[in-house]
Design a protein around this motif. Structure first.
Motif, PDB file in Angstrom:
ATOM      1  N   MET A 156       1.139  -1.231  -0.143  1.00 18.18           N
ATOM      2  CA  MET A 156      -0.063  -0.266  -0.280  1.00 18.18           C
ATOM      3  C   MET A 156       0.916   1.403   0.109  1.00 18.18           C
ATOM      4  O   MET A 156       1.981   1.275   0.149  1.00 18.18           O
ATOM      5  CB  MET A 156      -0.749  -0.404   0.806  1.00 18.18           C
ATOM      6  CG  MET A 156      -1.707   1.225   1.503  1.00 18.18           C
ATOM      7  SD  MET A 156      -3.786   0.521   2.565  1.00 18.18           S
ATOM      8  CE  MET A 156      -2.970   1.666   4.219  1.00 18.18           C
ATOM      9  N   ALA A 157       0.495   2.263  -0.785  1.00 14.93           N
ATOM     10  CA  ALA A 157       1.000   3.638  -1.171  1.00 14.93           C
ATOM     11  C   ALA A 157       1.377   4.568   0.285  1.00 14.93           C
ATOM     12  O   ALA A 157       0.390   4.191   1.385  1.00 14.93           O
ATOM     13  CB  ALA A 157       1.122   3.929  -1.903  1.00 14.93           C
ATOM     14  N   ARG A 158       2.204   5.303   0.646  1.00 13.65           N
ATOM     15  CA  ARG A 158       2.503   5.634   2.029  1.00 13.65           C
ATOM     16  C   ARG A 158       1.129   7.002   0.949  1.00 13.65           C
ATOM     17  O   ARG A 158       1.492   7.783   0.434  1.00 13.65           O
ATOM     18  CB  ARG A 158       3.807   6.770   2.091  1.00 13.65           C
ATOM     19  CG  ARG A 158       4.639   5.110   1.928  1.00 13.65           C
ATOM     20  CD  ARG A 158       5.644   6.285   2.478  1.00 13.65           C
ATOM     21  NE  ARG A 158       6.964   5.642   2.866  1.00 13.65           N
ATOM     22  CZ  ARG A 158       8.139   5.899   3.028  1.00 13.65           C
ATOM     23  NH1 ARG A 158       8.811   6.770   2.742  1.00 13.65           N
ATOM     24  NH2 ARG A 158       9.108   4.346   3.121  1.00 13.65           N
ATOM     25  N   PRO A 159       0.676   7.599   2.427  1.00 12.49           N
ATOM     26  CA  PRO A 159      -0.092   8.634   2.021  1.00 12.49           C
ATOM     27  C   PRO A 159       0.704   9.616   2.210  1.00 12.49           C
ATOM     28  O   PRO A 159       1.642  10.070   2.677  1.00 12.49           O
ATOM     29  CB  PRO A 159      -0.556   9.334   3.512  1.00 12.49           C
ATOM     30  CG  PRO A 159      -0.147   8.487   4.642  1.00 12.49           C
ATOM     31  CD  PRO A 159       0.848   7.236   4.166  1.00 12.49           C
ATOM     32  N   PRO A 160       0.762  10.788   1.305  1.00 10.23           N
ATOM     33  CA  PRO A 160       1.089  12.140   0.403  1.00 10.23           C
ATOM     34  C   PRO A 160       0.839  13.160   1.758  1.00 10.23           C
ATOM     35  O   PRO A 160       0.718  13.026   2.884  1.00 10.23           O
ATOM     36  CB  PRO A 160       0.248  12.777  -0.300  1.00 10.23           C
ATOM     37  CG  PRO A 160      -1.459  12.066   0.477  1.00 10.23           C
ATOM     38  CD  PRO A 160      -0.839  10.988   0.408  1.00 10.23           C
TER      39      PRO A 160
END
Length: 124
Positions: free
Chosen positions: A1-5
């Motif tokens: 899962m991608a990191r939150p901005p």
């Protein structure tokens, strides 16, 4: 899962690197008020000095101008835009845009220009 901005107006972790030329380089990602993340870096003769210079540069970037937020009204956005038009376009263009906003958009005492940016999104 991608990191939150990153949050707008904040910076990520400050990383330091020791360069071969006997100086230090401090680097961080900064999310500016236009929503874009940029890598900012500064160097110095010592690690603490490089970090201090980077923190000072980040603070200068984030404090440089009064910024629009999600709670800014359409009128504030339009005024900022008109200021840019006044600086970059001919006087007749500026007057045309200003009068159009005044006579067609900002008519009356209440209207869409009082809505904040947070409220100007489509319902889900």
């Amino acid at each position: 899962m991608a990191r939150p901005p990153l949050e707008i107006g904040s910076h990520g972790k400050i990383r330091t690197y020791h360069e071969e030329t006997v100086h230090w380089r401090a680097v961080a990602q900064v999310r500016l008020f236009d929503g874009k993340s940029r890598q900012i870096e500064r160097s110095g003769p010592a690690e603490r000095k490089a970090i201090k210079r980077l923190q000072s540069a980040i603070k200068g970037l984030l404090d440089s101008k009064a910024r629009l937020t999600v709670d800014s009204t359409f009128r504030e956005v339009a005024d900022r835009w008109l200021d840019k038009v006044k600086k970059r376009r001919a006087a007749t263009t500026y007057n045309t845009y200003r009068l159009t906003l005044k006579n067609l958009v900002f008519v009356g005492h209440a209207g869409p220009y009082l809505i904040s940016s947070r409220d100007r999104c489509p319902h889900r």
